[in-house]
Motif scaffolding. Structure first.
Motif, PDB file in Angstrom:
ATOM      1  N   LEU A  58       0.821  -1.213   0.000  1.00  0.00           N
ATOM      2  CA  LEU A  58       0.000   0.000   0.000  1.00  0.00           C
ATOM      3  C   LEU A  58       0.854   1.261   0.000  1.00  0.00           C
ATOM      4  O   LEU A  58       0.566   2.208  -0.729  1.00  0.00           O
ATOM      5  N   TYR A  59       1.901   1.275   0.824  1.00  0.00           N
ATOM      6  CA  TYR A  59       2.793   2.438   0.810  1.00  0.00           C
ATOM      7  C   TYR A  59       3.463   2.587  -0.551  1.00  0.00           C
ATOM      8  O   TYR A  59       3.617   3.695  -1.063  1.00  0.00           O
ATOM      9  N   ALA A  60       3.865   1.460  -1.157  1.00  0.00           N
ATOM     10  CA  ALA A  60       4.520   1.508  -2.466  1.00  0.00           C
ATOM     11  C   ALA A  60       3.580   2.057  -3.534  1.00  0.00           C
ATOM     12  O   ALA A  60       4.008   2.808  -4.415  1.00  0.00           O
ATOM     13  N   VAL A  61       2.303   1.724  -3.463  1.00  0.00           N
ATOM     14  CA  VAL A  61       1.324   2.185  -4.444  1.00  0.00           C
ATOM     15  C   VAL A  61       0.897   3.628  -4.159  1.00  0.00           C
ATOM     16  O   VAL A  61       0.696   4.419  -5.082  1.00  0.00           O
ATOM     17  N   ALA A  62       0.770   3.996  -2.894  1.00  0.00           N
ATOM     18  CA  ALA A  62       0.325   5.348  -2.533  1.00  0.00           C
ATOM     19  C   ALA A  62       1.289   6.416  -3.036  1.00  0.00           C
ATOM     20  O   ALA A  62       0.852   7.473  -3.498  1.00  0.00           O
ATOM     21  N   ALA A  63       2.590   6.144  -2.955  1.00  0.00           N
ATOM     22  CA  ALA A  63       3.574   7.163  -3.350  1.00  0.00           C
ATOM     23  C   ALA A  63       3.423   7.579  -4.812  1.00  0.00           C
ATOM     24  O   ALA A  63       3.285   8.773  -5.099  1.00  0.00           O
ATOM     25  N   PRO A  64       3.434   6.660  -5.793  1.00  0.00           N
ATOM     26  CA  PRO A  64       3.287   7.121  -7.178  1.00  0.00           C
ATOM     27  C   PRO A  64       1.896   7.675  -7.493  1.00  0.00           C
ATOM     28  O   PRO A  64       1.750   8.469  -8.425  1.00  0.00           O
ATOM     29  N   LEU A  65       0.891   7.273  -6.719  1.00  0.00           N
ATOM     30  CA  LEU A  65      -0.439   7.851  -6.913  1.00  0.00           C
ATOM     31  C   LEU A  65      -0.527   9.242  -6.291  1.00  0.00           C
ATOM     32  O   LEU A  65      -1.463   9.989  -6.565  1.00  0.00           O
ATOM     33  N   GLY A  66       0.438   9.575  -5.422  1.00  0.00           N
ATOM     34  CA  GLY A  66       0.461  10.891  -4.781  1.00  0.00           C
ATOM     35  C   GLY A  66      -0.650  11.069  -3.768  1.00  0.00           C
ATOM     36  O   GLY A  66      -1.187  12.170  -3.603  1.00  0.00           O
ATOM     37  N   VAL A  67      -0.996   9.976  -3.066  1.00  0.00           N
ATOM     38  CA  VAL A  67      -2.080  10.044  -2.088  1.00  0.00           C
ATOM     39  C   VAL A  67      -1.589   9.545  -0.738  1.00  0.00           C
ATOM     40  O   VAL A  67      -0.643   8.760  -0.666  1.00  0.00           O
ATOM     41  N   PRO A  68      -2.250   9.965   0.343  1.00  0.00           N
ATOM     42  CA  PRO A  68      -1.912   9.417   1.658  1.00  0.00           C
ATOM     43  C   PRO A  68      -2.435   7.996   1.771  1.00  0.00           C
ATOM     44  O   PRO A  68      -3.341   7.578   1.027  1.00  0.00           O
ATOM     45  N   LEU A  69      -1.885   7.245   2.690  1.00  0.00           N
ATOM     46  CA  LEU A  69      -2.318   5.881   2.929  1.00  0.00           C
ATOM     47  C   LEU A  69      -3.831   5.814   3.161  1.00  0.00           C
ATOM     48  O   LEU A  69      -4.499   4.892   2.691  1.00  0.00           O
ATOM     49  N   ALA A  70      -4.380   6.803   3.839  1.00  0.00           N
ATOM     50  CA  ALA A  70      -5.817   6.818   4.160  1.00  0.00           C
ATOM     51  C   ALA A  70      -6.681   6.760   2.905  1.00  0.00           C
ATOM     52  O   ALA A  70      -7.799   6.255   2.949  1.00  0.00           O
ATOM     53  N   ALA A  71      -6.193   7.248   1.789  1.00  0.00           N
ATOM     54  CA  ALA A  71      -6.976   7.219   0.550  1.00  0.00           C
ATOM     55  C   ALA A  71      -7.182   5.802   0.040  1.00  0.00           C
ATOM     56  O   ALA A  71      -8.102   5.549  -0.739  1.00  0.00           O
ATOM     57  N   LEU A  72      -6.330   4.877   0.464  1.00  0.00           N
ATOM     58  CA  LEU A  72      -6.421   3.498  -0.002  1.00  0.00           C
ATOM     59  C   LEU A  72      -7.146   2.585   0.980  1.00  0.00           C
ATOM     60  O   LEU A  72      -7.631   1.527   0.597  1.00  0.00           O
ATOM     61  N   LEU A  73      -7.203   2.976   2.231  1.00  0.00           N
ATOM     62  CA  LEU A  73      -7.737   2.112   3.286  1.00  0.00           C
ATOM     63  C   LEU A  73      -9.243   2.219   3.411  1.00  0.00           C
ATOM     64  O   LEU A  73      -9.868   3.134   2.892  1.00  0.00           O
ATOM     65  N   ASP A  74      -9.778   1.291   4.148  1.00  0.00           N
ATOM     66  CA  ASP A  74     -11.174   1.335   4.521  1.00  0.00           C
ATOM     67  C   ASP A  74     -11.403   2.704   5.156  1.00  0.00           C
ATOM     68  O   ASP A  74     -10.712   3.073   6.102  1.00  0.00           O
ATOM     69  N   ASP A  75     -12.337   3.454   4.636  1.00  0.00           N
ATOM     70  CA  ASP A  75     -12.453   4.859   5.003  1.00  0.00           C
ATOM     71  C   ASP A  75     -13.317   5.078   6.238  1.00  0.00           C
ATOM     72  O   ASP A  75     -14.395   5.653   6.164  1.00  0.00           O
ATOM     73  N   HIS A  76     -12.824   4.599   7.381  1.00  0.00           N
ATOM     74  CA  HIS A  76     -13.512   4.911   8.631  1.00  0.00           C
ATOM     75  C   HIS A  76     -12.509   4.899   9.782  1.00  0.00           C
ATOM     76  O   HIS A  76     -11.522   4.180   9.749  1.00  0.00           O
TER      77      HIS A  76
END
Length: 182
Positions: A58-76
């Motif tokens: 998730l950290y590896a994918v978040a960096a090139p997407l330019g988003v925080p980890l929270a953008a990928l996780l279950d949003d609660h």
């Protein structure tokens, strides 16, 4: 390996969020996989929910997407990430124009270590130690941590947290990610 724990018990929601963000940025599956340093097949399985993501992925994918980890996780709030010797609980995420602030409660078992790849450019982290002892390493520095200590550092470089050999490290971790405006 770190596994994302979602209430639904699957990584399908995470995968859907990764796919939506990738497509919104006009990235092919191959391009994102290459930038993240993971296999195209692995990324495809994540996006379709056939594979549960690891925290490292998730950290590896978040960096090139330019988003925080929270953008990928279950949003609660209350979402939990479990890693060998580390439990991270999302306390709060605040999205504002220009930045996202994530607040986590982290607990590292005695001797446990969390090595984090660089986050996106401009990301900053802060740790406030609630209990126990350990160290944080960033930018060639090693900072000893104990109850009440606070450290702030640029997290757009590799960094690590490590609990002491005989004590758990409990801390509040605040991650501030700049979000481009416009």
């Amino acid at each position: 390996m770190a596994r994302v724990v979602e209430p639904s018990g699957s990584g399908a929601g995470v995968g859907a969020r990764i796919r939506a963000l990738r497509e919104a940025r006009g990235l092919s599956l191959s391009a994102l996989a290459a930038q993240a340093g993971i296999g195209k097949g692995s990324l495809s399985e994540l996006e379709t929910g056939r594979r549960n993501p690891t925290l490292d992925t998730l950290y590896a994918v978040a960096a090139p997407l330019g988003v925080p980890l929270a953008a990928l996780l279950d949003d609660h709030d209350g979402a939990v990430l479990a890693h060998h010797g580390m439990v991270t609980t999302r306390v709060r995420v605040v999205r504002e124009p220009g930045r996202t602030t994530e607040v986590y409660l982290i607990r590292l078992a005695p001797g446990a270590e969390r090595v984090s790849p660089a986050h996106s450019r401009g990301v900053e982290e802060q740790l406030v130690v609630l209990g126990g002892a350990g160290v944080v390493e960033y930018g060639g520095r090693t900072v000893a941590l104990g109850p009440g200590d606070h450290v702030r550092f640029a997290a757009d470089q590799p960094h690590a947290y490590r609990a002491g050999p005989d004590t758990e490290l409990e801390a509040v971790n605040v991650i501030v990610t700049p979000v481009p405006l416009g």
